[in-house]
Design an enzyme around this catalytic site. Structure first.
Site, PDB file in Angstrom:
ATOM      1  N   LYS A 206       0.839  -1.194   0.000  1.00 29.88           N
ATOM      2  CA  LYS A 206       0.000   0.000   0.000  1.00 29.88           C
ATOM      3  C   LYS A 206       0.884   1.258   0.000  1.00 29.88           C
ATOM      4  CE  LYS A 206      -3.646   2.017   2.795  1.00 29.88           C
ATOM      5  NZ  LYS A 206      -4.510   1.896   3.963  1.00 29.88           N
ATOM      6  N   GLU A 212      10.589  -4.842   4.314  1.00 29.92           N
ATOM      7  CA  GLU A 212      10.636  -6.261   3.921  1.00 29.92           C
ATOM      8  C   GLU A 212      10.279  -6.402   2.434  1.00 29.92           C
ATOM      9  OE1 GLU A 212       9.123  -4.925   6.467  1.00 29.92           O
ATOM     10  OE2 GLU A 212       9.145  -6.214   8.242  1.00 29.92           O
ATOM     11  N   GLY A 267      -4.989  -2.004   5.251  1.00 25.15           N
ATOM     12  CA  GLY A 267      -4.185  -3.119   4.741  1.00 25.15           C
ATOM     13  C   GLY A 267      -4.806  -4.472   5.046  1.00 25.15           C
ATOM     14  N   ARG A 268      -5.229  -4.667   6.299  1.00 26.54           N
ATOM     15  CA  ARG A 268      -5.735  -5.991   6.693  1.00 26.54           C
ATOM     16  C   ARG A 268      -7.156  -6.245   6.207  1.00 26.54           C
ATOM     17  NH1 ARG A 268      -4.476  -2.600  10.584  1.00 26.54           N
ATOM     18  NH2 ARG A 268      -6.060  -1.749  11.974  1.00 26.54           N
ATOM     19  N   GLU A 353      -4.365  -6.664  15.079  1.00 25.16           N
ATOM     20  CA  GLU A 353      -3.844  -5.365  14.648  1.00 25.16           C
ATOM     21  C   GLU A 353      -4.952  -4.314  14.770  1.00 25.16           C
ATOM     22  OE1 GLU A 353      -0.419  -4.934  11.637  1.00 25.16           O
ATOM     23  OE2 GLU A 353      -2.156  -4.308  10.473  1.00 25.16           O
ATOM     24  N   HIS A 384      -4.395 -33.247  18.204  1.00 27.54           N
ATOM     25  CA  HIS A 384      -3.274 -34.101  18.596  1.00 27.54           C
ATOM     26  C   HIS A 384      -2.097 -33.262  19.084  1.00 27.54           C
ATOM     27  CE1 HIS A 384      -5.248 -37.712  17.091  1.00 27.54           C
ATOM     28  NE2 HIS A 384      -5.827 -36.853  16.255  1.00 27.54           N
ATOM     29  N   LYS A 512       9.682  -0.776  13.841  1.00 31.48           N
ATOM     30  CA  LYS A 512      10.199  -0.511  12.483  1.00 31.48           C
ATOM     31  C   LYS A 512      11.225   0.613  12.529  1.00 31.48           C
ATOM     32  CE  LYS A 512       5.915  -1.398   9.877  1.00 31.48           C
ATOM     33  NZ  LYS A 512       4.913  -0.789   9.009  1.00 31.48           N
TER      34      LYS A 512
END
Ligand code: F6P
Length: 549
Positions: A206, A212, A267-268, A353, A384, A512
């Protein structure tokens, strides 16, 4: 601004919780045979059963009164109307606009956003058609066989989760790969599997500034140039999804290959936007449209159904009950569909978030807990692994069990085995097994009294552990769209009740900023600032020295 704890409904719910803490879920079922009908909702594309929560009709009334006191319906309407309800960033919150099928104008910031949304959808449709048909060629004239989507967080988790969920529907026209981690291992592995002549990279960011993503995009471009590509042909192999056209162009993407998104899409919540491009490439554009359709159906339900019959609202309210009135610290998401294996990770970002905040709209410290820890895994594997903790651990962890009536593939005998486990788990968590029953079972197996008394306590399951069950007909693009939208609206409703700014994410910024300062210090010969605390400074120094050896 009155705190929700001052609402009469909050106080009534607190009293109700004192009573219900003394009650057993199984006795609520024994007393009321109509409990399932009373506490389940048939919503678009899914059935939502919340009857296995420690609630009564009085609780539901109290929760609905809380929604009224918190003006949930007003806030919902303000969101749909494009108001700047993301006040810390002064933005509208309009991911719902991206899937609006009504044909009506969608007013955002005084402008009808529908034409821009349709323009970008068409833009996606054209690219998808051109790449999937083989018309779009790589620099050597080969058709595209692989798509590598580079992005992180909201620019990765949504498309990745959906692509995985819809694997059963994909053909072999393209293979999509996702790269999010700045750990070079991930991109190296992907680049090993693809060919520069036939790979299309999507740089999805965005902001187009995320470290990253930009690091991975640069590595991909270098690899492409070393693999025979040229500066000129970069345009045939790199497209971008971003609000930051300038940065994307500087990177080398042709302006016509930049897919726009808007600051009114968080974003999410962005997989419905051009961020969903890898989904559309992998599954075909029609599947992407079906996904939007399913979400739209849930949007309409959220907008129109009375709150008591409104699945996102009730999912949110039951969550508030478990968190704020019964005090449970976490919430598990347990899909019984292999294809939903990334759903818990996706929802973790969406919920945590959004509502992982500790101040209210006015900036005052919350006097009540906000979002619980959201975690989970494919249910049958979890059985399990960590279900021991769910059944007999010292904490009670409410959970959502998500399954479907039909499996995505028909392998004889498997789906019933899977679903039998899902139903059994919610029943076991609710009913448990008491000492008398354990004794009787062991005695029936011929165990002697002394041995029985030695182990009886270890076999007791106290039960009374709340769960929700969400049952789809089948995981399809459409039902998946509805499921995701259900949770998006749950997050919204909870944020309103907690009086939280759900649509910013300042909490991810500090780390960041510090990382950007530390990275140059890691280079050989660079000084390490004495402003770091002793632990951080020593760790950096240890790392630098160890690297030399
Ligand atoms: O981690 C914070 C965050 O801003 C997320 O909200 C977002 O989804 C992600 O980083 C990626 O951001 P961008 O799309 O700008 O690269």
């Amino acid at each position: 601004m009155a705190s929700p704890t001052q609402f009469p409904s909050w106080q009534a719910l607190s009293k109700n919780a004192q009573t219900l803490r003394q009650r057993e879920l199984k006795s609520l079922f024994d007393e009321d045979q109509g409990r399932f009908d009373a506490f389940s909702i048939k919503a678009p594309q899914l059935l939502f059963d919340y009857s296995k929560n420690l609630i009564t009709e009085e609780t539901r009334k109290g929760l609905l009164a809380l929604a009224d006191d918190a003006k949930v319906a007003d806030w919902r309407d303000r969101m749909f109307a494009g108001e700047h309800i993301n006040r810390t960033e002064d933005r509208a919150v309009m991911h719902v606009a991206l899937r609006d099928q009504s044909g009506e104008p969608i007013m955002i910031d005084g402008e009808d956003a529908r034409p821009q949304i349709e323009r970008e959808l068409n833009h996606m449709r054209e690219l998808v058609s051109s790449v999937r048909s083989g018309e779009w060629k790589g620099f050597s004239g080969k058709r595209i066989t692989d798509v590598v989507s580079i992005g992180i967080g909201g620019s990765n988790l949504g498309p990745l989760m959906v692509t995985e969920a819809l694997t059963a529907y994909q053909d072999d026209t393209l293979t999509t790969h996702y790269v999010s981690n700045v750990d070079g291992f991930q991109i190296a592995q992907v680049l090993d599997r693809v060919d520069p002549e036939s790979t299309l990279f999507i740089v999805a960011s965005k902001t187009f500034t995320t470290l990253e993503t930009i690091t991975n995009a640069n590595t991909a471009r270098d690899w492409f140039l070393k693999g025979g590509g040229s500066e000129d042909s970069t345009k045939q192999h790199f497209v971008a999804v971003s609000t930051n056209v300038k940065k994307a162009v500087e990177f080398g993407v042709a302006e016509e290959n930049i897919f726009e998104m808007w600051d009114w899409v968080g974003g999410r919540f962005s997989l419905w936007s051009t961020i969903g491009l890898p989904i559309a490439l992998q599954q075909g554009f029609e599947a992407f449209e079906e996904l939007l359709q399913g979400a739209y159906e849930m949007d309409r339900h959220f907008k129109e159904a009375p709150l008591s019959e409104n699945a996102p609202v009730m999912l949110a309210l039951v969550g508030i009950w478990n968190r704020n009135f019964l005090g449970y610290p976490a919430h598990a998401l347990l899909p019984y569909d292999q294809c939903l294996h990334r759903f818990p990770a996706y929802m973790q970002q969406a919920e945590m978030e959004s509502n992982g905040k500790s101040v209210n709209w006015a900036g005052e410290t919350l006097e009540y807990p906000s979002v619980p820890l959201i975690w989970g895994e494919v249910g049958i594997n979890g059985q399990h692994a960590f279900y021991q903790f769910l059944h007999q651990g010292t904490d009670i962890i409410p959970a959502d069990f998500i399954g479907s009536v039909k499996g995505t593939v028909d392998v004889p005998g498997h789906h019933d085995a899977l679903m039998a486990n899902m139903f059994a788990q919610t029943e076991a968590l609710m009913k448990g097994i008491d000492a008398d029953q354990v004794r009787a079972d062991l005695k029936a197996k011929g165990m002697d009294e002394a041995r029985i008394e030695e182990i009886v306590a270890h076999k007791v399951h106290r039960g009374n552990r709340p769960t929700n069950t969400l049952l789809m007909d089948k995981v399809t693009p459409r039902s998946l769209g509805a499921l995701i939208a259900l949770y998006e609206h749950k997050i919204f409703v909870q944020g309103i009740i907690w009086q939280i700014h759900s649509f910013d994410q300042w909490g991810v910024e500090l780390g960041k900023v510090l990382a950007a300062g530390i990275q140059p210090e890691l280079a050989e010969g660079q000084a390490v600032s004495d402003k770091h605390d002793a632990s951080t400074r020593s760790l950096i120094n240890y790392y630098k020295q160890a690297k030399q050896q």
